[in-house]
Design a protein around this motif. Structure first.
Motif, PDB file in Angstrom:
ATOM      1  N   GLY A  25       0.806  -1.213   0.000  1.00 45.39           N
ATOM      2  CA  GLY A  25       0.000   0.000   0.000  1.00 45.39           C
ATOM      3  C   GLY A  25       0.840   1.264   0.000  1.00 45.39           C
ATOM      4  N   PRO A  26       0.202   2.422  -0.161  1.00 47.61           N
ATOM      5  CA  PRO A  26       0.908   3.712  -0.111  1.00 47.61           C
ATOM      6  C   PRO A  26       1.482   3.951   1.282  1.00 47.61           C
ATOM      7  N   ILE A  27       2.694   4.455   1.368  1.00 45.20           N
ATOM      8  CA  ILE A  27       3.314   4.662   2.685  1.00 45.20           C
ATOM      9  C   ILE A  27       2.564   5.723   3.492  1.00 45.20           C
ATOM     10  N   GLY A  37      12.852  -3.797  -6.043  1.00 43.56           N
ATOM     11  CA  GLY A  37      11.613  -3.304  -5.446  1.00 43.56           C
ATOM     12  C   GLY A  37      10.462  -3.301  -6.439  1.00 43.56           C
ATOM     13  N   ILE A  38       9.268  -3.457  -5.902  1.00 46.07           N
ATOM     14  CA  ILE A  38       8.050  -3.491  -6.711  1.00 46.07           C
ATOM     15  C   ILE A  38       7.082  -2.434  -6.197  1.00 46.07           C
ATOM     16  N   LEU A  39       6.319  -1.874  -7.089  1.00 52.00           N
ATOM     17  CA  LEU A  39       5.331  -0.841  -6.765  1.00 52.00           C
ATOM     18  C   LEU A  39       4.474  -1.236  -5.560  1.00 52.00           C
ATOM     19  N   PHE A  40       4.355  -0.316  -4.603  1.00 53.69           N
ATOM     20  CA  PHE A  40       3.520  -0.456  -3.402  1.00 53.69           C
ATOM     21  C   PHE A  40       3.972  -1.583  -2.466  1.00 53.69           C
ATOM     22  N   ASN A  41       5.212  -2.035  -2.629  1.00 51.55           N
ATOM     23  CA  ASN A  41       5.804  -3.001  -1.699  1.00 51.55           C
ATOM     24  C   ASN A  41       7.031  -2.388  -1.029  1.00 51.55           C
ATOM     25  N   ASP A  42       7.001  -1.062  -0.844  1.00 54.60           N
ATOM     26  CA  ASP A  42       8.176  -0.310  -0.410  1.00 54.60           C
ATOM     27  C   ASP A  42       8.806  -0.863   0.874  1.00 54.60           C
ATOM     28  N   VAL A  74      -2.125 -10.731   2.967  1.00 50.79           N
ATOM     29  CA  VAL A  74      -1.575  -9.444   2.527  1.00 50.79           C
ATOM     30  C   VAL A  74      -2.554  -8.755   1.581  1.00 50.79           C
ATOM     31  N   PHE A  75      -3.123  -9.523   0.651  1.00 53.31           N
ATOM     32  CA  PHE A  75      -4.080  -8.965  -0.306  1.00 53.31           C
ATOM     33  C   PHE A  75      -5.340  -8.481   0.403  1.00 53.31           C
ATOM     34  N   GLU A  76      -5.851  -9.290   1.321  1.00 56.95           N
ATOM     35  CA  GLU A  76      -7.060  -8.901   2.050  1.00 56.95           C
ATOM     36  C   GLU A  76      -6.834  -7.640   2.883  1.00 56.95           C
ATOM     37  N   ASP A  77      -5.665  -7.545   3.516  1.00 61.60           N
ATOM     38  CA  ASP A  77      -5.346  -6.344   4.290  1.00 61.60           C
ATOM     39  C   ASP A  77      -5.257  -5.122   3.371  1.00 61.60           C
ATOM     40  N   GLY A  78      -4.714  -5.329   2.166  1.00 62.92           N
ATOM     41  CA  GLY A  78      -4.634  -4.235   1.203  1.00 62.92           C
ATOM     42  C   GLY A  78      -6.008  -3.772   0.747  1.00 62.92           C
ATOM     43  N   MET A  79      -6.910  -4.732   0.574  1.00 65.29           N
ATOM     44  CA  MET A  79      -8.282  -4.405   0.151  1.00 65.29           C
ATOM     45  C   MET A  79      -9.013  -3.586   1.218  1.00 65.29           C
ATOM     46  N   PHE A 117      -3.296   2.538  -6.562  1.00 61.17           N
ATOM     47  CA  PHE A 117      -3.214   1.346  -5.723  1.00 61.17           C
ATOM     48  C   PHE A 117      -4.427   0.440  -5.943  1.00 61.17           C
ATOM     49  N   THR A 118      -5.597   1.038  -6.021  1.00 60.02           N
ATOM     50  CA  THR A 118      -6.836   0.254  -6.136  1.00 60.02           C
ATOM     51  C   THR A 118      -7.031  -0.324  -7.528  1.00 60.02           C
ATOM     52  N   ASN A 119      -6.901   0.513  -8.536  1.00 55.50           N
ATOM     53  CA  ASN A 119      -7.281   0.108  -9.892  1.00 55.50           C
ATOM     54  C   ASN A 119      -6.131  -0.369 -10.767  1.00 55.50           C
ATOM     55  N   ILE A 120      -4.910  -0.262 -10.278  1.00 57.74           N
ATOM     56  CA  ILE A 120      -3.776  -0.814 -11.032  1.00 57.74           C
ATOM     57  C   ILE A 120      -3.143  -1.953 -10.238  1.00 57.74           C
ATOM     58  N   TYR A 121      -2.699  -1.641  -9.008  1.00 61.63           N
ATOM     59  CA  TYR A 121      -1.987  -2.667  -8.242  1.00 61.63           C
ATOM     60  C   TYR A 121      -2.905  -3.807  -7.798  1.00 61.63           C
ATOM     61  N   LEU A 122      -3.927  -3.480  -7.031  1.00 63.58           N
ATOM     62  CA  LEU A 122      -4.805  -4.543  -6.519  1.00 63.58           C
ATOM     63  C   LEU A 122      -5.536  -5.272  -7.639  1.00 63.58           C
TER      64      LEU A 122
END
Length: 316
Positions: free
Chosen positions: A96-98, A147-152, A195-200, A215-220
């Protein structure tokens, strides 16, 4: 070959559970497995999977990598404190976003993923040095390389592990110890589902609209597709890990997923570091339809390969 004592952390599910069971069920009985977990209330799936190996080639013990006393108590309970193979597997994720993550959440990830390993080694490494024998195996990640997007924060914890181990490996050689980093890509486990559920469920109100949308419409949106296309099973990673443990000269680094190797190779192709960042940016923001189509194509090829293999089995 004498039976080796193997201590594995994080065995309540996923890679740890699969590895503990695979080693305990080794036909040549080469291992005595001490499968550990923070919360023994979660031991039932491991007990069921271990079957008749429970109490024989597999014992379940409590160990919290964030608690030095817990680690010491567990190691002291093993005969002569002898651990021939340490598999550091316990970990936690965070996406997620920091802006939407607290410093405390970030500290917990670092405390588990990085300092958890450090605590284990502070307790176990001196004994290995005295014996001048032992194999330290760390379940790292390709995100310890790139590193991968939103996994900072998660990537930061794995980068820390990789840098720590690169330094330690030089000293380990002097004491005739072996050190191996196992680097999976996406692995379909309960760990990843959580991890996915927590992100949602993440509260994105602290992020700007563009970041929240990203984060919502590209990453998840692509998360599940990436795992379905590129993901390995915990059993597959466990098989790779056992081969590394049994190798006469185990490598320092081993990536378990050849589908992901081209991604990490980009890191070494450009010393400036611009190439992988530029390619990932274009994949995500400029060629997202091609990226999505490529994932679907890979998934189709893997499905057809498995189908072909299944059809080739003799009928029961």
């Amino acid at each position: 070959m004498a039976r080796r004592n193997v201590l594995i952390t994080g065995c309540s599910s996923g890679i740890g559970l699969a590895l503990a069971v695979k080693m305990a069920k080794d036909e040549q009985k080469r291992f005595k497995v001490y499968a550990t977990m923070r919360n023994l209330a979660k031991k039932e799936p491991l007990e069921e999977a271990a079957g008749d190996r429970l109490g024989k080639t597999l014992e379940i013990k409590q160990l919290d990598v964030c608690d030095e006393l817990s680690i010491k108590a567990c190691v002291n309970s093993i005969p002569d404190r002898r651990i021939d193979v340490l598999v550091s597997n316990a970990g936690m994720g965070l996406i997620g976003p920091i802006e939407c993550q607290t410093i405390e959440e970030m500290k917990t990830v670092m405390d588990t993923n990085f300092f958890g390993l450090v605590r284990l080694l502070k307790e176990i490494l001196p004994d290995m040095k005295k014996r001048k024998s032992g194999h330290i195996v760390i379940i790292s990640s390709v995100m310890g390389i790139q590193g991968i997007l939103f996994n900072d924060v998660y990537a930061a914890s794995k980068f820390a592990v990789e840098g720590f181990c690169e330094s330690l490996a030089i000293q380990a050689l002097k004491f005739k110890l072996q050190l191996s980093l196992i680097e999976p890509g996406p692995v379909v486990t309960e760990f990843e589902r959580k991890v996915f559920e927590d992100g949602m469920k993440m509260d994105l109100s602290a992020a700007d609209a563009e970041t929240a949308e990203m984060f919502t419409n590209i990453y998840l949106k692509n998360y599940k597709q990436i795992f379905q296309s590129l993901g390995q099973s915990a059993e597959d990673v466990a098989e790779h890990t056992v081969k590394i443990i049994l190798a006469e000269n185990p490598p320092f680094r081993h990536q378990t997923n050849t589908l992901y190797t081209p991604m990490t190779t980009l890191k070494y192709a450009d010393p400036n570091g611009d190439l992988p960042i530029d390619i990932f940016y274009k994949m995500v923001f400029q060629h997202d339809k091609i990226f999505s189509a490529s994932l679907n194509f890979i998934k189709l090829l893997r499905w057809r390969s498995r189908k072909s293999f299944d059809l080739g089995k003799p009928s029961q």
